[in-house]
Design an enzyme around this catalytic site. Structure first.
Site, mmCIF file in Angstrom:
data_model
loop_
_atom_site.group_PDB
_atom_site.id
_atom_site.type_symbol
_atom_site.label_atom_id
_atom_site.label_comp_id
_atom_site.label_asym_id
_atom_site.label_seq_id
_atom_site.Cartn_x
_atom_site.Cartn_y
_atom_site.Cartn_z
ATOM 1 N N HIS A 1 0.839 -1.202 0.000
ATOM 2 C CA HIS A 1 0.000 0.000 0.000
ATOM 3 C C HIS A 1 0.875 1.254 0.000
ATOM 4 O O HIS A 1 0.623 2.206 -0.756
ATOM 5 C CB HIS A 1 -0.903 -0.041 1.234
ATOM 6 C CG HIS A 1 -1.744 1.174 1.436
ATOM 7 N ND1 HIS A 1 -3.099 1.213 1.152
ATOM 8 C CD2 HIS A 1 -1.439 2.419 1.923
ATOM 9 C CE1 HIS A 1 -3.568 2.414 1.435
ATOM 10 N NE2 HIS A 1 -2.595 3.157 1.912
ATOM 11 N N GLU A 2 1.892 1.259 0.841
ATOM 12 C CA GLU A 2 2.764 2.438 0.916
ATOM 13 C C GLU A 2 3.601 2.600 -0.342
ATOM 14 O O GLU A 2 3.868 3.726 -0.775
ATOM 15 C CB GLU A 2 3.659 2.346 2.153
ATOM 16 C CG GLU A 2 2.902 2.316 3.484
ATOM 17 C CD GLU A 2 1.898 3.456 3.628
ATOM 18 O OE1 GLU A 2 2.142 4.552 3.079
ATOM 19 O OE2 GLU A 2 0.859 3.251 4.272
ATOM 20 N N HIS B 1 1.773 4.563 -2.873
ATOM 21 C CA HIS B 1 1.842 6.011 -2.680
ATOM 22 C C HIS B 1 3.147 6.584 -3.238
ATOM 23 O O HIS B 1 3.176 7.717 -3.726
ATOM 24 C CB HIS B 1 1.729 6.348 -1.194
ATOM 25 C CG HIS B 1 0.344 6.185 -0.634
ATOM 26 N ND1 HIS B 1 -0.764 6.705 -1.246
ATOM 27 C CD2 HIS B 1 -0.108 5.558 0.493
ATOM 28 C CE1 HIS B 1 -1.852 6.408 -0.538
ATOM 29 N NE2 HIS B 1 -1.476 5.716 0.516
ATOM 30 N N GLU C 1 -6.819 6.519 -1.031
ATOM 31 C CA GLU C 1 -6.615 5.320 -0.224
ATOM 32 C C GLU C 1 -7.211 4.089 -0.894
ATOM 33 O O GLU C 1 -6.649 2.992 -0.822
ATOM 34 C CB GLU C 1 -7.216 5.518 1.171
ATOM 35 C CG GLU C 1 -6.480 6.547 2.024
ATOM 36 C CD GLU C 1 -5.005 6.223 2.166
ATOM 37 O OE1 GLU C 1 -4.665 5.073 2.502
ATOM 38 O OE2 GLU C 1 -4.181 7.137 1.933
#
Length: 633
Positions: A179-180, A183, A264
């Site tokens: 997930h990070e 980003h 998100e």
């Protein structure tokens, strides 16, 4: 998911953010002006120092001179605060990690949960074609949370809380890290850093108002009416500034939340693509819901960075920076029955650090041959490939690094594989201030890596870059100087040296703040027509010339309605062209890489030299290429 399109959306969000920030500043100025004029006109002092309201019919609300002064003062405070914060954040993600109470995880750590975290981050970095980001742990934070911060992948960090390590399984940890990484790759990280700086500017007014109110304590000694009047004026002005500043902060927080919430969902979906495991990230979210500490961050600086975290806080829906956990879980796992999870992390086993852990397949497999689509579509990015490549490297000499070893490895890659070249390299390194032990290390790496193919060398480069970011700026300058001297030792630059030079320029110079991250100037591919012709000309020469460039020329014509010029440029011209291309928007960079891919894959085969130039192009323009077409040998 196409990361270039995601970056373009982030860029457009950033442009919208600029306008909303400007409107917020104007709004704060107007409110401050109206409030100030009201206080000034409704209160005037008589000889006795008593304040009374004036005749409302005589009120004058518009005074251009006062408005100009108010705009200069209020706007100046906000812009100065934002500029100072952004300048501080330009040093990269480590600034955020330090402010949140984090500590860097050393790659030599013997703590098994920390070792697991580093392995997961390395797998994702190799698979995504970006350098390993710095890894930080917030030891005092028991909630389950994580963040990514930085202004560029070259200075990015990933931080996790102690609660994340203690409560998530390896699969769940992979989901959070993936997930990070989303980003980092899709442009959110840079947008979030900019947002953090601008919000600080708006907070400055509230801080200034509080300071003015606190000044009351230093003026209590004055007992005459004049002194009391001054104190009262300061208190009223301070309260007004604080009130107006709070209004500005409120709107800034709402903007912060609106931009963050939508991204998100995108990062959650990307994590499933990366790991091929929806249960991992879904399990992490369920544990956040089932754990009493949730994703709470107790650091005083958490408010500034709350939009960067994996999980949100308990704000109302209007101010929440993240969608509700239930909606995020349901988007990943439509069959979810609403139950949350509790529990601790699975035990860390020694097998995790020898061989591919938790993945199907074997390190001996090769991945499917490259297609042009893989150059701009992350759908083929798979952390299993990163794990396979990393573990195959660990089977040999490359078991751990130090800063000095990482420097020696990269310099060793620049030393030609013959005795005369190694002797010349020794002299060059000694002339550039290297001691005997360091020189010996460089030569030893040159010998050890002689039989490595290009894919393994590229993976070693990726693994070593996090160490290079531990250099001081003077040390980094000396390292760059030594690398340039080795590249120029034989009077010519081969493609591998050219590629490695671009890697060093991006991840050492930009990563350590010796060179700024370029701004965006080129929004159309036609703006770079001559530069593109030079680059594709070199790719065509590597591919055998002839018709190799024809498909790229056809697509360029379809994109622009123009004919692509032909060029016989060399690497020197390509180097200058890449500087200009680095100032293009994400979608323009995507098109550049796609055109390069059409030339490279014209014969159905990607040679090492073509791959090296493709990697050099991607590094120079700041665009990751998932290396799924590399051999996982």
């Amino acid at each position: 998911m196409n990361f270039f399109e995601a970056q373009e959306r982030a860029r457009k969000s950033s442009r919208a953010l600029v306008w909303w920030f400007i409107l917020s500043v104007i709004g704060v100025i107007v409110v401050m002006y109206v409030l100030g004029m009201g206080i000034w006109q409704f209160s005037s002092s008589n000889p006795k120092g008593i304040y009374h309201a004036t005749d409302t019919a005589q009120l004058v609300w518009w005074d251009p001179q006062i408005f100009a002064w108010m705009s200069a003062i209020v706007g100046g405070v906000i812009m100065t605060g934002s500029w100072v914060k952004l300048a501080q954040l330009s040093a990269g993600g480590k600034v955020v990690a330090q402010s949140l109470g984090g500590r860097p995880v050393e790659p030599t750590t013997t703590d098994l949960p920390e070792r697991r975290l580093l392995n997961v981050v390395e797998e994702m970095a190799i698979a995504s074609g970006v350098p390993v980001p710095g890894v930080w742990i917030m030891d005092e934070e028991q909630g389950i949370n994580a963040f990514a911060a930085g202004t560029d992948p070259s200075n990015a960090v990933i931080g996790v809380t102690r609660g994340t390590l203690e409560r998530l399984t390896r699969s769940e940890l992979q989901g959070v890290v993936a997930h990070e990484f989303s980003h980092i790759l899709n442009g959110d990280m840079k947008l979030n850093m900019r947002l953090m700086g601008w919000i600080f500017g708006l907070v400055m007014l509230s801080m200034l108002g509080r300071i003015m109110v606190e000044a009351l304590s230093h003026m209590r000694g004055s007992r005459d009416s004049k002194g009391n009047g001054v104190v009262l004026a300061i208190v009223v002005a301070g309260l007004a500034v604080w009130l107006v500043g709070s209004v500005g902060v409120l709107f800034a927080r709402m903007l912060q939340a609106a931009i963050s919430r939508q991204r998100e969902y995108l990062a959650d979906a990307s994590a499933v693509q990366f790991t091929r495991d929806s249960e991992g990230i879904a399990g992490a979210l369920k544990k956040i819901g089932g754990f009493s500490g949730h994703g709470t961050i107790r650091s005083p600086k958490a408010m500034e960075a709350r939009h960067m975290f994996f999980a949100g806080s308990g704000f109302s829906s209007l101010m929440a920076t993240h969608p509700p956990l239930e909606k995020r879980i349901k988007a990943i796992d439509p069959r979810w029955n609403g139950g949350m999870l509790q529990g601790m992390a699975d035990p860390v086993r020694a097998e995790e650090f020898s061989g591919v852990m938790g993945f199907s397949g074997s390190p001996g497999q090769t991945t499917p041959s490259i297609s042009v689509d893989s150059l701009d579509d992350s759908g083929r990015l798979d952390s299993r490939v990163g794990a396979a490549i990393r573990d195959s490297l660990r089977e040999g000499k490359v078991t751990s690094f130090s800063k000095q070893e990482a420097k020696s490895l990269l310099l060793g890659l620049l030393v030609a594989a013959d005795d005369d070249a190694r002797e010349k390299a020794k002299r060059i390194l000694e002339e550039n201030g290297s001691d005997g032990e360091s020189v010996a290390q460089v030569i030893a790496w040159s010998v050890d890596l002689e039989g490595y193919d290009s894919s393994k060398k590229l993976a070693l480069v990726d693994l070593s870059l996090s160490w290079l970011r531990k250099m001081s700026q003077p040390e980094a300058r000396d390292f760059v100087k030594a690398s340039h001297a080795l590249i120029e030792a034989d009077g010519e630059v081969n493609l591998f040296e050219f590629m490695l030079q671009k890697v060093i320029e991006r991840h050492v110079l930009i990563g350590l703040g010796l060179k700024p991250v370029p701004g965006m100037r080129h929004r159309k591919i036609e703006d770079l027509e001559l530069e593109l012709a030079d680059l594709l000309g070199v790719f065509a020469a590597l591919a055998g010339g002839g018709t190799a460039i024809e498909m790229a020329a056809v697509q360029y014509r379809e994109l622009t309605g123009r004919e692509l010029p032909r060029s016989t440029a060399g690497l020197a011209e390509v180097s200058m062209a890449l500087v200009e291309m680095d100032a293009a928007t994400p979608l323009v960079k995507q098109r550049i890489l796609r055109l390069c891919g059409l030339v490279v894959t014209d014969d159905g085969n990607v040679a090492d030299q073509e791959m090296e130039l493709l990697r050099a192009t991607a590094e120079a323009i700041g665009a990751p290429i998932p290396p799924l077409f590399r051999k996982a040998v």
